[in-house]
Design an enzyme around this catalytic site. Structure first.
Site, PDB file in Angstrom:
ATOM      1  N   GLU A  50       0.968  -1.190  -0.041  1.00 16.34           N
ATOM      2  CA  GLU A  50      -0.100  -0.025  -0.022  1.00 16.34           C
ATOM      3  C   GLU A  50       0.968   1.267   0.091  1.00 16.34           C
ATOM      4  OE1 GLU A  50      -3.192  -0.591   2.872  1.00 16.34           O
ATOM      5  OE2 GLU A  50      -3.043  -2.726   2.051  1.00 16.34           O
TER       6      GLU A  50
ATOM      7  N   GLU B 284     -10.095   3.829   0.408  1.00 20.62           N
ATOM      8  CA  GLU B 284      -9.800   4.229   1.820  1.00 20.62           C
ATOM      9  C   GLU B 284      -8.812   5.218   2.227  1.00 20.62           C
ATOM     10  OE1 GLU B 284      -8.981   0.276   3.413  1.00 20.62           O
ATOM     11  OE2 GLU B 284      -7.063   0.460   3.442  1.00 20.62           O
TER      12      GLU B 284
ATOM     13  N   HIS C   2     -17.444 -10.661   6.382  1.00 18.94           N
ATOM     14  CA  HIS C   2     -16.122 -10.036   6.621  1.00 18.94           C
ATOM     15  C   HIS C   2     -15.413 -10.731   7.744  1.00 18.94           C
ATOM     16  CE1 HIS C   2     -13.741  -6.379   8.177  1.00 18.94           C
ATOM     17  NE2 HIS C   2     -13.113  -6.890   6.992  1.00 18.94           N
ATOM     18  N   HIS C   3     -14.309 -11.317   7.324  1.00 20.90           N
ATOM     19  CA  HIS C   3     -13.345 -12.000   8.275  1.00 20.90           C
ATOM     20  C   HIS C   3     -11.924 -11.131   8.462  1.00 20.90           C
ATOM     21  CE1 HIS C   3     -15.345 -16.251   7.159  1.00 20.90           C
ATOM     22  NE2 HIS C   3     -16.135 -15.372   7.974  1.00 20.90           N
ATOM     23  N   GLU C   4     -11.888 -10.269   9.250  1.00 21.13           N
ATOM     24  CA  GLU C   4     -10.837  -9.733   9.762  1.00 21.13           C
ATOM     25  C   GLU C   4     -10.102 -10.322  10.616  1.00 21.13           C
ATOM     26  OE1 GLU C   4      -9.017  -6.691   8.624  1.00 21.13           O
ATOM     27  OE2 GLU C   4      -7.620  -7.797   9.846  1.00 21.13           O
TER      28      GLU C   4
ATOM     29  N   HIS D 147      -8.334  -8.486   1.556  1.00 24.79           N
ATOM     30  CA  HIS D 147      -7.491  -7.374   1.611  1.00 24.79           C
ATOM     31  C   HIS D 147      -6.574  -7.595   2.586  1.00 24.79           C
ATOM     32  CE1 HIS D 147     -10.552  -4.168   0.803  1.00 24.79           C
ATOM     33  NE2 HIS D 147     -10.687  -5.206   0.244  1.00 24.79           N
ATOM     34  N   GLU D 148      -5.500  -6.794   2.326  1.00 19.24           N
ATOM     35  CA  GLU D 148      -3.888  -6.943   2.948  1.00 19.24           C
ATOM     36  C   GLU D 148      -3.573  -8.345   2.435  1.00 19.24           C
ATOM     37  OE1 GLU D 148      -6.274  -4.502   4.416  1.00 19.24           O
ATOM     38  OE2 GLU D 148      -6.454  -6.076   5.486  1.00 19.24           O
TER      39      GLU D 148
ATOM     40  N   GLU E 229      -7.224  -6.616  -2.431  1.00 12.43           N
ATOM     41  CA  GLU E 229      -6.661  -5.310  -2.187  1.00 12.43           C
ATOM     42  C   GLU E 229      -5.375  -5.384  -2.812  1.00 12.43           C
ATOM     43  OE1 GLU E 229      -7.218  -1.964   1.060  1.00 12.43           O
ATOM     44  OE2 GLU E 229      -6.312  -3.681   1.413  1.00 12.43           O
TER      45      GLU E 229
HETATM   46  C1  NOJ Z   1      -8.621  -2.654   5.854  1.00  8.57           C
HETATM   47  C2  NOJ Z   1      -9.534  -2.958   4.541  1.00  8.57           C
HETATM   48  O1  NOJ Z   1      -8.853  -2.650   3.429  1.00  8.57           O
HETATM   49  C3  NOJ Z   1     -10.601  -2.159   4.917  1.00  8.57           C
HETATM   50  O2  NOJ Z   1     -11.315  -2.136   3.829  1.00  8.57           O
HETATM   51  C4  NOJ Z   1     -11.111  -2.622   6.064  1.00  8.57           C
HETATM   52  O3  NOJ Z   1     -12.415  -2.059   6.473  1.00  8.57           O
HETATM   53  C5  NOJ Z   1     -10.379  -2.692   7.417  1.00  8.57           C
HETATM   54  N1  NOJ Z   1      -9.043  -3.174   6.961  1.00  8.57           N
HETATM   55  C6  NOJ Z   1     -10.700  -3.472   8.502  1.00  8.57           C
HETATM   56  O4  NOJ Z   1     -10.712  -4.881   8.097  1.00  8.57           O
HETATM   57 CA    CA Z   2      -6.061  -2.051   3.319  1.00  4.67          CA
END
Ligand code: NOJ
Ligand code: CA
Length: 678
Positions: free
Chosen positions: A180, A488, A383-385, A463-464, A482
């Site tokens: 990024e 963002e 969503h799985h963060e 993402h990431e 991503e």
């Molecule tokens: C980074 C992601 O790119 C973003 O889209 C997300 O909202 C946040 N992390 C939280 O998971």
């Molecule tokens: Ca990101």
């Protein structure tokens, strides 16, 4: 002193080689592309192996070494001899379940050259080269062999030496923020260490992009400049100290070069990445529906709502219902909800141990909401963060995807928020060790996620992520990711994404595959800072940045204020039959034309950097003899991203393929057009 002598076979071949193409005494094998545009030569001089690339007879890549530093038997790059060669040709066309093009042609010539060490331990490996007219890939294959059951790779020694003076567009690799970074444009000999794709333009206008295909059970390749314009593969590290460990037989990922004489042709050459991946191994993935989505997301990045529970919690039952209603009214299939599950209340950046992926927070009635969504023809997007607690996530993954499947959630956005090198996994002793996002372990993790998700008919948008190397061909449920600065950053980053950002992305990051860029911020406002595009450019991004899951990222209340512009976002597809880059220059501007997969309509998107531009666009991509209504969404007179971004005109006129349109793009501007077929 090692014994330096020419391998016997090479000596025998020399006279013939000189007669046929012989500028280089050490050339032991070569392969031409089907149309004789590109040639790859393999060279063994004093037992050291190198390759070089020519285009129309002119050097593109100078002699560049091949080899490894292995723990088993030491450096593998000297005392090599050619054992045998084979060639093959292919010309096939295959169909993508979804994508920028429905059909992809794979036309290449292949050379397999087998090498062996002339002294103990007599290790053997093959170089396999596939040459297309607009690029090539080569990889190492280690066959089963006595005395080498396993390869522990400390370094891959592959080089890339660009012949002509060149300019590069690149982001740094091995730095904390993963992929990024803003793309830099520098002389090629000023690059330090870059991620791929790295794009290069030589002084005489040749475009080259360096990347890799089929990154499976291996570490991601960075490009470290060794000297001048000579680069060396630098594999992402692993916690064990080596870079890669494999059991034989195995093949490395393909090292790829897209080579073309224009930016537009460079983009089109991206098919080679897909062609070098293995075919679909998931079978029918018709259950995945390319679609647009809205979600509880931009409000979080604006800090109007929060991921954490409490007064500002975004993922409440009532708020989600509002998004479902908006989606149903405007034809969006998906509603992403972030912050729906326990784990967000404390410090979650780089700390994912509180995340539970099988339970919702008490104020989010997931059962009722998914039933309500279904009643309105909408699907929640999961969503799985992970917060980078990746083994912790793997423990729950199967149950989480089973829950998703039961609730009609067929797309899940995953996240790996932590600094590079801080992915946490449990090792065999139960200890937590740290890995890179693009190291061998995490490359394999992503495949475990895809396989688990596929068992439950769930598609993944990471993402990431690790970079895209075309694995969507093999795992067509890996639908987007991503892996660059998305929208963002326009919400909160200093510096923000500048007007040239997308013109950089298209010819770098986008060469690798779909991106969940999350466009469509028609309010043009971040958190206390303007977004550096015009309104029309936000629309054009739906055609310019490809993703089969494409977000309409702004808040419903903002879209209500721009219903005229919203119409384009409602209409534009997320799946294409054909894609053409009409025109473009790396970092300056680009115009795409894409044909809808579900109708005869065409769409055009054009975006520029900080320069306003007037472009003549011949509509020759349209079907000859057919009439179309061109619905144009363009920058208004005097539009400018800085002080007049909302000046915007929607107008219609009938056109045919014989017409040429004049596009007037404002500074930071763009234009979006739907061509409705009659
Ligand atoms: C980074 C992601 O790119 C973003 O889209 C997300 O909202 C946040 N992390 C939280 O998971
Ligand atoms: Ca990101």
């Amino acid at each position: 002193m090692p014994c330096l002598r020419l391998p016997r076979l090479a000596l025998l071949l020399l006279p013939a080689l000189f007669a046929s193409f012989g500028a280089h005494a050490g050339t032991v094998a070569h392969v031409d592309s089907p149309g004789k545009v590109l040639r790859v030569e393999l060279d063994l001089s004093e037992g050291r192996l190198a390759y070089r690339v020519l285009r129309l007879g002119e050097p593109v890549i100078d002699d560049s070494r091949l080899g490894f530093r292995l723990r088993e038997g030491g450096t593998l790059e000297r005392n090599l001899s050619l054992v045998s060669t084979d060639t093959a040709s292919a010309d096939t066309t295959w169909e993508q379940p979804w994508g920028e093009n429905r059909f992809v042609r794979d036309r290449h010539q292949e050379l397999r050259a087998r090498f062996a060490e002339t002294i103990a331990p007599h290790r053997r490996f093959d170089i396999v080269v596939r040459v297309f007219d607009d690029g090539l890939g080569f990889r190492y294959e280690f066959p089963e062999q006595p005395g080498l059951a396993r390869a522990t790779i400390d370094d891959e020694l592959t080089e890339f030496a660009v012949h002509a003076p060149a300019t590069a567009w690149w982001i740094p690799a091995g730095e904390w923020n993963r992929y990024e970074y803003l793309y830099q444009r520098t002389p090629l000999d000023a690059v330090t260490q870059a991620h791929t794709p790295m794009t290069v333009r030589t002084a005489d206008g040749l475009h080259i992009a360096f990347h890799e295909a089929a990154l499976v059970d291996y570490a991601g390749m960075w490009l470290r400049r060794a000297e001048g314009q000579r680069f060396r593969a630098q594999l992402a590290p692993a916690s064990e100290g080596w870079k890669v460990r494999r059991t034989l037989p195995f093949a490395t990922p393909w090292r790829t070069l897209q080579i073309a004489d224009s930016a537009a042709a460079l983009y089109a050459a991206s098919d080679i990445t897909l062609n070098l991946n293995a075919p679909n191994r998931l079978g029918d993935v018709g259950w995945f529906k390319p679609a647009k989505y809205v979600g509880i997301w931009w409000s979080l990045h604006l800090e109007q709502e929060s991921w954490a529970t409490g007064r500002k919690h975004g993922a409440t039952t009532a708020n989600t219902k509002r998004y479902i209603d908006f989606a149903a009214e405007h034809g969006f299939r998906g509603v992403l909800v972030e912050g729906w599950n326990p784990g967000w209340d404390g410090q979650w950046f780089g700390n994912g141990y509180d995340f539970d992926f099988t339970r919702a927070t008490p104020d989010f009635d997931i059962e009722a909401l998914s039933a309500y969504a279904a009643s309105r023809g909408v699907h929640l997007i999961g969503h799985h963060e992970t917060g980078c607690a990746v083994s912790h996530y793997e423990d729950q993954m199967e149950a989480a995807f089973a829950l998703d499947a039961r609730l009609g959630i067929d797309v899940v956005k995953t996240g790996y928020v932590c600094d590079a090198g801080q992915i946490e996994r449990r090792d065999a002793n139960g200890d937590i060790v740290r890995e890179w996002h693009d190291g061998q372990w995490n490359a394999n993790h992503h495949l475990r996620v895809l396989e688990a998700a596929a068992r439950h008919r769930v598609a993944i948008n990471s993402h990431e992520p690790i970079k895209d190397t075309g694995l969507r061909r093999t795992y067509p449920n890996w639908v987007s990711r991503e892996g660059a600065r998305g929208m963002e950053y326009a919400a909160w980053a200093r510096p923000t994404n500048p007007p040239e950002h997308e013109a950089n992305l298209v010819f770098t990051r986008m060469l690798s595959g779909p991106m969940d860029y999350t466009p469509g911020i028609l309010s043009l406002q971040g958190r206390g800072q303007p977004i550096q595009t015009t309104l029309a450019k936000q629309l054009a991004l739906y055609v310019v940045i490809y993703s089969p899951v494409q977000m309409a990222a702004d808040l419903p209340e903002n879209y209500e204020k721009h219903l005229d512009a919203l119409r384009f976002i409602e209409d534009v597809p997320a799946d294409w039959a054909q894609t053409r880059v009409v025109d473009g220059e790396v970092g300056d501007f680009v115009t795409f034309a894409r044909k809808d997969r579900a109708s005869e309509d065409w769409y055009l998107g054009s975006v520029t950097d900080e320069q306003g531009r007037v472009l003549q666009v011949p509509l020759s991509f349209l079907e000859p003899g057919r009439r179309y209504t061109a619905q144009r969404y363009r920058d208004g007179d005097g539009a400018h991203w800085r002080d007049n971004p909302t000046a915007f005109v929607r107008e219609e006129r009938d056109v045919t393929s014989a017409d040429t349109l004049t596009l007037k793009l404002a500074p930071g501007g763009g234009e979006a057009i739907r061509f409705v077929a009659h």
